[in-house]
Write a protein that holds these residues in place. Structure first.
Motif, mmCIF file in Angstrom:
data_model
loop_
_atom_site.group_PDB
_atom_site.id
_atom_site.type_symbol
_atom_site.label_atom_id
_atom_site.label_comp_id
_atom_site.label_asym_id
_atom_site.label_seq_id
_atom_site.Cartn_x
_atom_site.Cartn_y
_atom_site.Cartn_z
ATOM 1 N N ASP A 138 0.853 -1.190 0.000
ATOM 2 C CA ASP A 138 0.000 0.000 0.000
ATOM 3 C C ASP A 138 0.889 1.241 0.000
ATOM 4 O O ASP A 138 1.991 1.247 0.563
ATOM 5 C CB ASP A 138 -0.895 0.022 1.235
ATOM 6 C CG ASP A 138 -1.878 -1.143 1.260
ATOM 7 O OD1 ASP A 138 -2.091 -1.754 0.204
ATOM 8 O OD2 ASP A 138 -2.415 -1.436 2.346
ATOM 9 N N GLY B 1 -2.320 5.709 0.827
ATOM 10 C CA GLY B 1 -3.756 5.502 0.684
ATOM 11 C C GLY B 1 -4.175 4.737 -0.547
ATOM 12 O O GLY B 1 -5.364 4.440 -0.723
ATOM 13 N N ILE B 2 -3.225 4.422 -1.411
ATOM 14 C CA ILE B 2 -3.532 3.655 -2.624
ATOM 15 C C ILE B 2 -3.269 2.185 -2.327
ATOM 16 O O ILE B 2 -2.154 1.819 -1.941
ATOM 17 C CB ILE B 2 -2.674 4.126 -3.802
ATOM 18 C CG1 ILE B 2 -2.947 5.606 -4.091
ATOM 19 C CG2 ILE B 2 -2.955 3.294 -5.041
ATOM 20 C CD1 ILE B 2 -2.031 6.201 -5.142
ATOM 21 N N PRO B 3 -4.262 1.325 -2.470
ATOM 22 C CA PRO B 3 -4.074 -0.085 -2.121
ATOM 23 C C PRO B 3 -3.016 -0.746 -3.002
ATOM 24 O O PRO B 3 -2.875 -0.443 -4.189
ATOM 25 C CB PRO B 3 -5.452 -0.707 -2.371
ATOM 26 C CG PRO B 3 -6.399 0.441 -2.385
ATOM 27 C CD PRO B 3 -5.632 1.610 -2.910
ATOM 28 N N TYR C 65 2.981 1.666 -10.401
ATOM 29 C CA TYR C 65 1.918 1.651 -9.400
ATOM 30 C C TYR C 65 2.109 2.807 -8.414
ATOM 31 O O TYR C 65 3.173 3.411 -8.322
ATOM 32 C CB TYR C 65 1.919 0.327 -8.647
ATOM 33 C CG TYR C 65 1.625 -0.875 -9.512
ATOM 34 C CD1 TYR C 65 0.411 -0.992 -10.179
ATOM 35 C CD2 TYR C 65 2.552 -1.894 -9.660
ATOM 36 C CE1 TYR C 65 0.134 -2.097 -10.971
ATOM 37 C CE2 TYR C 65 2.286 -3.001 -10.450
ATOM 38 C CZ TYR C 65 1.078 -3.102 -11.108
ATOM 39 O OH TYR C 65 0.810 -4.193 -11.894
ATOM 40 N N GLY C 66 1.062 3.082 -7.648
ATOM 41 C CA GLY C 66 1.160 4.072 -6.587
ATOM 42 C C GLY C 66 0.905 5.499 -7.008
ATOM 43 O O GLY C 66 0.823 6.387 -6.165
ATOM 44 N N SER D 224 -1.806 6.417 -8.864
ATOM 45 C CA SER D 224 -3.245 6.639 -8.950
ATOM 46 C C SER D 224 -3.982 5.409 -8.464
ATOM 47 O O SER D 224 -3.581 4.275 -8.772
ATOM 48 C CB SER D 224 -3.656 6.956 -10.398
ATOM 49 O OG SER D 224 -5.064 6.966 -10.526
ATOM 50 N N ALA D 225 -5.071 5.628 -7.716
ATOM 51 C CA ALA D 225 -5.891 4.509 -7.264
ATOM 52 C C ALA D 225 -6.566 3.818 -8.438
ATOM 53 O O ALA D 225 -7.015 2.662 -8.314
ATOM 54 C CB ALA D 225 -6.933 4.997 -6.265
ATOM 55 N N GLU D 226 -6.644 4.487 -9.569
ATOM 56 C CA GLU D 226 -7.268 3.893 -10.746
ATOM 57 C C GLU D 226 -6.407 2.788 -11.353
ATOM 58 O O GLU D 226 -6.910 1.946 -12.100
ATOM 59 C CB GLU D 226 -7.535 4.968 -11.794
ATOM 60 C CG GLU D 226 -8.507 6.048 -11.319
ATOM 61 C CD GLU D 226 -8.674 7.150 -12.347
ATOM 62 O OE1 GLU D 226 -7.982 7.086 -13.396
ATOM 63 O OE2 GLU D 226 -9.482 8.065 -12.112
ATOM 64 N N SER E 53 -4.963 -0.095 -10.231
ATOM 65 C CA SER E 53 -4.852 -1.104 -9.187
ATOM 66 C C SER E 53 -3.935 -2.227 -9.652
ATOM 67 O O SER E 53 -3.811 -2.507 -10.846
ATOM 68 C CB SER E 53 -6.232 -1.664 -8.845
ATOM 69 O OG SER E 53 -6.770 -2.351 -9.962
#
Length: 698
Positions: free
Chosen positions: A438, A441-443, A485-486, A488-490, A492
């Motif tokens: 994580d 806040g981005i999973p 990664y990391g 944008s939450a878009e 995933s």
């Protein structure tokens, strides 16, 4: 007698002696072509081996490792001169760099693979041009395997080197280096210990101005490095051997010169009119810190086969310097630190199935773990000091951490179909599991990918020194998980799995050794369907875009009576990408390789030697009118053997050519204007420098 390899860059005395060396070159055993000791004459591909003497000739002019290799390996771009080797590609694509078979590449591409070892501890460098999956990912353009020195029976044997380099521009224009080794042993046990220390001063351009620091990727001014390499080898019995290599390498900034920005407190603040001043101090300085352990075991008759087993561990910390990020009200300085741990096991069997058929097969298992932090500096203090004083305010994660587990199986076969014709084919199946943490806040999450890569080749030996080969090969690279990664939450992890970006290549080559000539050349064509590009904020995107690189690489040396020689290298490359209309256009100048050439004349009588070498990078312009200006430099190397060792004098950039490095011109495209004016990133080439060195073996 020591072997010499391929491009004939070693200084030797007479054409008769050179013919003996040339024959040895054909029989030189290298591992870079098949991961097992193989004669160069049995490899269907362009292989270049730079031995310690050839490397020393380049280092004696004041060149560092990546600069030296860029001058003698066709297909490898000329070096960018700073700490980074970003954009120093092989055949227009990325190169995988190894030390004794241990990869220095990582999924997180830091481009510091050559900031890893001092040339003093290098026995030779083996280079395989072209896409390859022999050692896993990252070798879409080729493989560079650095072979370290080792002990021999007898001794103790001592070796000492000392050198100083200066352009005589100021009292701080002085680089110093000293190195010492001891080795020895008996028929059962051999040891080697080498220590090299280098202390750099400030560097100056041809116009006499102090070179602006590379604030983006850091440079080597005021840099101190130490390389400690130890090796312990055991001959367990007539069939078995065991070798342990350990290394500690540290290279970091230790000066007090920094960039002063006079307008940080202005309204509005800007980064114009910066200058270099004393008074710099920071809680995080540029540094590369590596530790490595490598254990290799060989059994010459296990189940009737050669068996090779290797276990390794590499730990690396890479720190950057304070960098101005645009924020409301001006700039905020931050510096990242990125940590990589790599461990793995490689097992390989090499069998002779018949008198004409051989088979190599094995398994590779590895694990890479990455994490990164970003230090934020006190903005009020930074602004008040013009960016010279950087004190820690807080530390936060820089990129999402991740773990990549790799498992690969491979098989490679060879068939001596006739006396002159040898056929080969192989396959590698690579599976990778990626686990991302994580981040802000981005999973995170998990994903995996597979790649199946093939190669096939034909080599024909005419029996008169001439050889031709035709080869198809595949390699792959992995998009940087930390930058993919990391952001944008878009995006995933589960819904956007990484995939291997494969490169296919065909190559037609020729080599000839004999009659006072050493030559090797190849035509190649490489292509891929996906590309990795940097967004404006330098994060990574993977796009569906076809890329291709095609060109010619070659080298030739002609030996004459009386110890004279002449030759050079040539790499002509064109890099293209397909646009939305389906037409091919020149690749973005930030990523494309420049064509290059070198030429030299030399002479030696074993006691004395002289060599004059020209190095030329061609101009490059893409279809968006972005340009990189090429340049030409001359280097001179003189040496004299004495009763107390060898004295050498080298002059780099003999004509004092003023130019911007290729990296400096690319950096200006990458970082400006978003991160400040262009002049901040235009890293200049060093002017004329003189290097006096002494070495002795005793």
């Amino acid at each position: 007698m020591k072997t010499r390899m391929t491009v004939g860059l070693a200084v030797v005395a007479s054409s008769a002696t050179l013919n003996l060396y040339a024959q040895d070159d054909q029989d030189t055993m290298v591992v870079v072509g098949s991961r097992t000791p193989t004669q160069i004459s049995q490899i269907p591909g362009a292989v270049w081996v730079i031995d310690a003497e050839q490397l020393r000739t380049q280092i004696d002019t004041g060149a560092d490792l990546k600069t030296a290799l860029g001058r003698v390996v066709p297909g490898l771009d000329l070096a960018p001169q700073g700490r980074t080797n970003y954009g120093q590609n092989l055949r227009g694509r990325s190169a995988q760099v190894l030390i004794d078979g241990v990869s220095l590449n990582s999924s997180r591409g830091l481009s510091r693979q050559f900031d890893a070892i001092d040339p003093f501890n290098i026995e030779r460098v083996e280079v395989l041009s072209g896409a390859s999956s022999l050692y896993g990912g990252g070798a879409t353009g080729g493989i560079i395997n650095i072979i370290t020195r080792k002990g021999e029976p007898g001794g103790p044997n001592w070796s000492t080197e000392a050198e100083v380099t200066s352009g005589f521009n100021d009292s701080d224009d002085l680089d110093k280096r000293i190195a010492q080794s001891v080795s020895g042993g008996n028929e059962r046990v051999q040891t080697y210990l080498g220590v090299a220390y280098k202390d750099n001063g400030r560097h100056y351009a041809a116009n006499g101005d102090e070179i602006f620091p590379d604030i983006a990727q850091t440079d080597l001014q005021d840099n101190r490095s130490i390389d400690v390499l130890g090796k312990l080898a055991f001959n367990l019995d007539a069939q078995q051997s065991l070798e342990l290599t350990t290394q500690i390498y540290r290279s970091g900034y230790e000066g007090d010169r920094g960039v002063y920005f006079p307008n940080l407190k202005a309204e509005p603040a800007d980064l114009e009119d910066a200058e270099i001043r004393d008074g710099y101090r920071s809680d995080r300085d540029p540094e590369t810190d590596r530790k490595m352990a490598n254990l290799q075991y060989h059994h010459a008759d296990l189940l009737g086969q050669n068996f090779y087993l290797q276990g390794y561990y590499r730990e690396e910390e890479a720190s950057f310097q304070a960098f101005p990020y645009p924020v409301a009200g001006g700039s905020e300085f931050r510096a990242s630190k990125q940590n990589t741990d790599l461990s793995g096991i490689k097992a390989l069997f090499d069998a002779e199935l018949t008198d004409t058929v051989g088979l190599s097969y094995g398994v590779d298992v590895d694990r890479e773990r990455f994490d990164a932090s970003q230090m934020f500096f006190d903005k009020a203090l930074s602004d008040a000091s013009g960016g010279l004083v950087q004190e820690e305010a807080r530390v936060a994660p820089r990129y999402p951490g991740y773990q990549v587990d790799g498992l690969a199986g491979f098989a490679q076969s060879e068939w001596q179909a006739t006396k002159g014709l040898k056929l080969s084919a192989g396959v590698r199946r690579q599976h990778m599991d990626v686990e991302v943490d994580d981040f802000q806040g981005i999973p995170g999450g998990e994903s995996d990918y597979d790649a199946t890569l093939f190669n096939a080749g034909a080599l024909y030996d005419f029996g008169n020194g001439h050889q031709n080969w035709l080869q198809f090969s595949q390699g792959f690279e992995l998009p940087d998980p930390a930058k993919y990664y990391g952001k944008s939450a878009e995006i995933s992890v589960g819904a956007n799995p990484l995939s291997a970006i494969e490169t296919d290549q065909v190559e037609l080559g020729w080599r000839y050794t004999g009659n006072d000539w050493q030559t090797q050349a190849a035509l190649y064509y490489a292509w891929s369907d996906k590309a990795i590009e940097n967004d404006e904020d330098l994060s990574v995107s993977v796009i569906d875009e076809k890329k291709r690189d095609y060109g010619f690489e070659g080298a030739a040396t002609r030996y004459f009576e009386g110890g004279f020689e002449a030759g050079g290298t040539l790499h002509l490359v064109r890099s293209e990408q397909e646009n939305e209309e389906g037409d091919w256009e020149k690749r973005d100048a930030r990523y494309a390789s420049l064509s290059s050439a070198t030429a030299f004349v030399g002479w030696s009588d074993f006691e004395r030697s002289a060599r004059l070498q020209a190095n030329h990078a061609f101009d490059l312009e893409d279809d968006e009118d972005r340009e990189i200006d090429g340049y030409t430099t001359l280097d001179l190397a003189l040496s004299q053997q004495t009763g107390f060792g060898k004295l050498s004098l080298g002059v780099q950039n003999l004509l004092n050519k003023e130019y911007s490095t290729v990296w400096g011109q690319r950096a200006a495209m990458f970082y400006s204007p978003y991160y400040g004016p262009e002049y901040l990133y235009d890293f200049q080439g060093r002017g004329r420098t003189y290097t006096l060195s002494w070495s002795a073996d005793y």
